[in-house]
Design a protein around this motif. Sequence first.
Motif, PDB file in Angstrom:
ATOM      1  N   ALA A  19       0.829  -1.210   0.000  1.00 34.44           N
ATOM      2  CA  ALA A  19       0.000   0.000   0.000  1.00 34.44           C
ATOM      3  C   ALA A  19       0.862   1.259   0.000  1.00 34.44           C
ATOM      4  CB  ALA A  19      -0.916  -0.012   1.226  1.00 34.44           C
ATOM      5  N   TYR A  20       1.958   1.225   0.751  1.00 32.98           N
ATOM      6  CA  TYR A  20       2.883   2.373   0.764  1.00 32.98           C
ATOM      7  C   TYR A  20       3.438   2.609  -0.641  1.00 32.98           C
ATOM      8  CZ  TYR A  20       6.752   5.414   2.150  1.00 32.98           C
ATOM      9  OH  TYR A  20       7.616   6.473   2.274  1.00 32.98           O
ATOM     10  N   SER A  21       3.839   1.508  -1.297  1.00 40.09           N
ATOM     11  CA  SER A  21       4.393   1.604  -2.650  1.00 40.09           C
ATOM     12  C   SER A  21       3.399   2.250  -3.609  1.00 40.09           C
ATOM     13  CB  SER A  21       4.754   0.215  -3.182  1.00 40.09           C
ATOM     14  OG  SER A  21       5.679  -0.431  -2.343  1.00 40.09           O
ATOM     15  N   LYS A  22       2.147   1.849  -3.489  1.00 39.55           N
ATOM     16  CA  LYS A  22       1.127   2.349  -4.404  1.00 39.55           C
ATOM     17  C   LYS A  22       0.710   3.780  -4.064  1.00 39.55           C
ATOM     18  CE  LYS A  22      -1.450  -1.343  -3.674  1.00 39.55           C
ATOM     19  NZ  LYS A  22      -2.570  -2.340  -3.741  1.00 39.55           N
ATOM     20  N   GLU A  23       0.435   4.016  -2.779  1.00 39.96           N
ATOM     21  CA  GLU A  23      -0.153   5.298  -2.379  1.00 39.96           C
ATOM     22  C   GLU A  23       0.877   6.415  -2.258  1.00 39.96           C
ATOM     23  OE1 GLU A  23      -2.217   4.314   1.203  1.00 39.96           O
ATOM     24  OE2 GLU A  23      -3.448   2.777   0.210  1.00 39.96           O
ATOM     25  N   LYS A  24       2.049   6.104  -1.740  1.00 41.85           N
ATOM     26  CA  LYS A  24       3.069   7.129  -1.527  1.00 41.85           C
ATOM     27  C   LYS A  24       3.996   7.313  -2.727  1.00 41.85           C
ATOM     28  CE  LYS A  24       1.856   7.907   2.785  1.00 41.85           C
ATOM     29  NZ  LYS A  24       1.243   9.199   3.213  1.00 41.85           N
ATOM     30  N   LEU A  25       4.277   6.202  -3.426  1.00 45.33           N
ATOM     31  CA  LEU A  25       5.252   6.274  -4.517  1.00 45.33           C
ATOM     32  C   LEU A  25       4.626   6.101  -5.895  1.00 45.33           C
ATOM     33  CD1 LEU A  25       8.166   4.175  -2.921  1.00 45.33           C
ATOM     34  CD2 LEU A  25       7.782   6.648  -2.832  1.00 45.33           C
ATOM     35  N   GLY A  26       3.330   5.788  -5.931  1.00 46.83           N
ATOM     36  CA  GLY A  26       2.636   5.671  -7.205  1.00 46.83           C
ATOM     37  C   GLY A  26       3.073   4.490  -8.052  1.00 46.83           C
ATOM     38  N   LEU A  27       3.475   3.408  -7.402  1.00 53.62           N
ATOM     39  CA  LEU A  27       3.999   2.240  -8.106  1.00 53.62           C
ATOM     40  C   LEU A  27       2.928   1.175  -8.318  1.00 53.62           C
ATOM     41  CD1 LEU A  27       7.347   1.936  -6.109  1.00 53.62           C
ATOM     42  CD2 LEU A  27       7.104   2.765  -8.468  1.00 53.62           C
ATOM     43  N   ASP A  28       3.129   0.362  -9.333  1.00 51.71           N
ATOM     44  CA  ASP A  28       2.218  -0.741  -9.641  1.00 51.71           C
ATOM     45  C   ASP A  28       2.706  -1.974  -8.880  1.00 51.71           C
ATOM     46  OD1 ASP A  28       0.546  -2.642 -10.666  1.00 51.71           O
ATOM     47  OD2 ASP A  28       1.038  -2.295 -12.773  1.00 51.71           O
ATOM     48  N   VAL A  29       2.187  -2.170  -7.685  1.00 53.06           N
ATOM     49  CA  VAL A  29       2.599  -3.277  -6.816  1.00 53.06           C
ATOM     50  C   VAL A  29       1.361  -4.005  -6.318  1.00 53.06           C
ATOM     51  CG1 VAL A  29       3.714  -3.898  -4.628  1.00 53.06           C
ATOM     52  CG2 VAL A  29       4.732  -2.134  -6.087  1.00 53.06           C
ATOM     53  N   VAL A  30       1.389  -5.329  -6.382  1.00 52.95           N
ATOM     54  CA  VAL A  30       0.297  -6.129  -5.836  1.00 52.95           C
ATOM     55  C   VAL A  30       0.755  -6.789  -4.546  1.00 52.95           C
ATOM     56  CG1 VAL A  30      -0.759  -6.555  -8.075  1.00 52.95           C
ATOM     57  CG2 VAL A  30       0.935  -8.168  -7.191  1.00 52.95           C
ATOM     58  N   SER A  31      -0.186  -7.038  -3.668  1.00 45.25           N
ATOM     59  CA  SER A  31       0.116  -7.677  -2.394  1.00 45.25           C
ATOM     60  C   SER A  31      -0.196  -9.164  -2.469  1.00 45.25           C
ATOM     61  CB  SER A  31      -0.697  -7.034  -1.264  1.00 45.25           C
ATOM     62  OG  SER A  31      -0.500  -7.726  -0.050  1.00 45.25           O
ATOM     63  N   GLY A  32       0.786  -9.986  -2.112  1.00 47.10           N
ATOM     64  CA  GLY A  32       0.565 -11.424  -2.110  1.00 47.10           C
ATOM     65  C   GLY A  32       1.844 -12.193  -2.349  1.00 47.10           C
ATOM     66  N   SER A  33       1.703 -13.512  -2.451  1.00 49.16           N
ATOM     67  CA  SER A  33       2.849 -14.394  -2.629  1.00 49.16           C
ATOM     68  C   SER A  33       3.117 -14.655  -4.107  1.00 49.16           C
ATOM     69  CB  SER A  33       2.590 -15.733  -1.930  1.00 49.16           C
ATOM     70  OG  SER A  33       3.572 -16.689  -2.297  1.00 49.16           O
ATOM     71  N   PHE A  34       4.388 -14.802  -4.432  1.00 53.66           N
ATOM     72  CA  PHE A  34       4.806 -15.120  -5.797  1.00 53.66           C
ATOM     73  C   PHE A  34       4.263 -16.470  -6.252  1.00 53.66           C
ATOM     74  CE2 PHE A  34       8.331 -16.474  -8.787  1.00 53.66           C
ATOM     75  CZ  PHE A  34       8.003 -15.578  -9.796  1.00 53.66           C
TER      76      PHE A  34
END
Length: 266
Positions: A114-129
């Motif tokens: 969430a930090y990656s998406k909200e603060k840095l505007g990155l396309d990151v999903v949460s979960g396991s590879f």
Amino acid sequence: MSSILELEPHPEYPEAYMVCRRTGVHFYKLAKEREYEDSYFQEEYKNQYKKTYYEDEPQLRNFAKVRLDMMSAFQDPKGKTLFEIGSAAGFFLSEAEKRGYRVKGMELSSTEAAYSKEKLGLDVVSGSFLDDSIFPNETFDAVCAFFVIEHFPNAELVFERINKILKPGGLLFLGLPSLNGPSFQTNPNEWFRTHPSDHFWDYSPDSLKKMLKMYGLVTVYRKPMSYHPSRDKGWKGKFLTDRLFVRFANLSCYADTFHSIAIKKI
């Protein structure tokens, strides 16, 4: 599908390790899966570095720049795609984006994602590879993972999935603990005393190279991540100056942690 690994008891540490006779990769028999709560990452980081991950952002961004410099020797980032497994708060992805990469990431901690998406505007999903429902359905020019792959119980599945999302000619950049370092080689009691309970696999630069070769990946770069002459309880720690120790370490990739870059065959 049959395993490519041929595991047998370690000749010196059979109670702790199975070792692959084909690659030299070590399976840590005492490892246990654990639940990675959102607090895990921050707590582990602060315990090790005496500051939070966010407090260490300037240093982490500098380290990301160093890693990206390593990659630039093998790949022009302009317009290339990059995927990071275990992207944490996104500082590496953020720096990669500045270099010209189009970036995506995956992070187990929903807070970090969430930090990656909200603060840095990155396309990151949460979960396991290993979660099929969020596994990427695209391929990338670069795949990166720093201190991540050793946590997965099934190493072969991880490398199969990495290979699936890496384009031919693409880079795989890994950061890992190493068996070919002063701790394991000269002070195994300390190695086992401090061995993380959730690390299932241990690699050396040579065993990783052999493992990657089985997936069509050719190792083109490997280098110590840091140098610790004081940890060496053998002749190198006693008789080599710090300068000579570093030279030896660079020549043989002798370190407790190392970087590795491999290219997928076209």
